[in-house]
Design an enzyme around this catalytic site. Structure first.
Site, short mmCIF file in Angstrom:
data_model
loop_
_atom_site.label_atom_id
_atom_site.label_comp_id
_atom_site.label_asym_id
_atom_site.label_seq_id
_atom_site.Cartn_x
_atom_site.Cartn_y
_atom_site.Cartn_z
N SER A 20 0.97 -1.65 0.22
CA SER A 20 -0.09 0.18 -0.18
C SER A 20 0.89 0.89 0.15
CB SER A 20 -1.17 -0.31 0.95
OG SER A 20 -2.05 0.82 1.50
N ASP A 38 -2.48 6.32 -3.66
CA ASP A 38 -1.09 5.15 -2.90
C ASP A 38 -0.44 4.66 -3.57
OD1 ASP A 38 -3.40 3.38 -2.58
OD2 ASP A 38 -2.23 3.25 -0.58
N ASP A 64 -5.23 1.70 -3.53
CA ASP A 64 -7.21 1.72 -3.43
C ASP A 64 -7.34 3.21 -1.90
OD1 ASP A 64 -5.19 1.43 -0.41
OD2 ASP A 64 -6.25 -0.80 -0.18
#
Length: 455
Positions: free
Chosen positions: A101, A241, A245
């Site tokens: 992430s 990012d 998401d």
């Protein structure tokens, strides 16, 4: 939380606590559990972000899956929510995402979605974990029972983009948009996505090299985006990012539009159009007091869960709510997605912006923002340290004392990170000075406690 799976899958530094061997065994265990549940050979999709380690981990996962008879459908570099969507579309039995992430490039992770596009249940994660940690021999296949690699990922990426486009009925004409791809997964989809609309879109940080993902760019570093939006006279800036998401924005003045403001804008738009089921937005305890105030003034109910998009989604599914998210940029629109989707969020906001006829700064000002100070305090990686600090009576007393001093005109929230060796200190108050002073005092105390606690 298990020994391998945290709040968002398995995370670690590649080559240290996240190894090729572990990835191979995760692939085997996931496929074995699915085979047991299904009673036949499973098909598993795999997508990844742009980290230098993602190809390596993908190869290990695929080898593990195929070794126990599972088939693999690699999607290539693609956003996390695309894996969830395409797993359902292709009627696969599970989907795996290789990404950490918003974390730095040396980190990576393995996250698993089930056949319905939701994150794997705690029970299924526990079964996968048990298989790996037990060291029990896997039912390795031979001859024609070995799994195979399936193809067609290029068309599937288009299917995902088509799905995103179908989520709005506005051509976005007249908008000038600057998009920050974070040198991550959005680099593979955002240019084509925005190119299908009549808006004018430029892109920055869309040249991933394996080590520049999230590096001073994307939703965790909005400075360069804000400066370029102002200099280029764009109407709005959009930042994703590493795995796309999350989505945050900046207005035409270069000021941040965080997840709370995005939820306020989209929630008000959905309410006006009769789409806000239950007249409710689901947020977390981290949401600013300003969002609470906005909801009260606009006749919208606000339900707050513990931190984590998993908790937000569980409440949304339980009560059939349509909009939820986090201040940090995870936004869930259950009409179109089973998980947070940054590109979907961007389109929903841009539609509301275009239809409003307002500037982004004016539109986002509907949601006030109380001064908030957030400090991430690094603590030891040793298991149990974070819990010991959180349970320390000295810290508990200090929190109670600070809350009493704020006298209902602010709040204190301290929580351990679910993915990093950090304790997060968040304070809101009437003034920035008060919020900063309280947060710094509590952060200093946590540092002292971290040094004292030994295992």
């Amino acid at each position: 939380m298990g020994k391998l799976f945290g709040t968002d899958g398995i995370r670690g530094i590649v080559g240290e606590n996240l190894t090729v061997e572990l990835a191979f065994h995760v692939g085997q265990a996931v496929a074995a559990v699915l085979t047991e549940e299904k009673g036949s050979k499973p098909t598993i999709t795999i997508g990844k972000d742009t980290r230098i380690s993602s190809d390596m981990l993908e190869a290990a996962l695929m080898a593990g899956i195929c070794s126990v008879g599972g088939d693999v459908m690699p999607l290539g570099t693609i956003p996390t929510p695309a894996v969830a969507y395409l797993t359902v579309l292709e009627q696969a039995d599970a989907g795996i995402v290789i990404s950490a992430s918003h974390n730095p490039y040396e980190h990576n992770g393995i996250k698993v979605f089930n056949a319905r596009g939701y994150k794997l249940s705690d029970e299924s994660e526990a079964r996968v974990e048990e298989l790996i940690l037990s060291g029990a021999p896997m039912d390795v296949k031979t001859h024609g029972e070995i799994g195979k690699r399936l193809h067609g990922m290029r068309q599937m990426k288009r299917d995902y983009i088509d799905h995103l486009i179908s989520s709005i009925d506005c051509d976005l004409s007249g908008l000038r948009v600057l998009v920050d791809c974070a040198n991550g997964a959005a680099s593979a989809t955002a240019p084509e996505l925005f190119g299908r609309f009549k808006c004018y879109a430029d892109f920055i940080h869309r040249e991933p090299n394996g080590t520049n993902i999230n590096d001073r760019c994307g939703s965790t570093h909005l400075e360069s985006l804000g400066q370029r939006v102002v200099a280029g006279k764009y109407d709005v800036g959009v930042a994703f990012d590493g795995d796309a998401d999350r989505c945050l924005m900046v207005d035409e003045l270069g000021h941040e539009i965080d997840g709370d403001k995005i939820m306020a804008v989209c929630g008000a738009y959905m309410k006006r159009n009769g789409r806000l089921t239950g007249n409710t937005i689901v947020a977390t305890v981290m949401s600013n007091l300003g969002l609470h105030e906005f909801c009260r003034k606009n006749g919208i109910d606000l339900v707050c869960t513990n931190v984590g998009d998993r908790n937000v989604l569980e409440k949304m599914v339980e009560c059939c709510y349509k909009l939820g998210g986090e201040q940090s940029g995870h936004m869930i629109f259950t009409d179109y997605a089973t998980t947070g989707d940054g590109e979907l969020t961007a389109l929903q906001f841009l539609q509301a912006l275009r239809r409003s006829g307002k500037r982004a700064s004016e539109l986002a000002s509907c949601c006030p923002q109380y001064p908030q100070e957030l400090i991430n305090v690094a603590v030891s990686h040793v298991p149990g340290v974070k819990d010991a600090i959180m349970q320390d009576p000295t810290l508990r007393h200090a929190i109670a004392q600070m809350e009493q001093e704020l006298a209902g005109e602010g709040r204190v929230l301290i929580r351990p990170s679910g993915t990093e060796a950090l304790i997060r200190v968040m304070v809101e108050a009437k003034t920035t000075e008060v919020a900063r002073k309280v947060a710094e005092d509590l952060a200093d105390l946590i540092k002292i406690l971290s040094e004292k606690i030994q295992f």
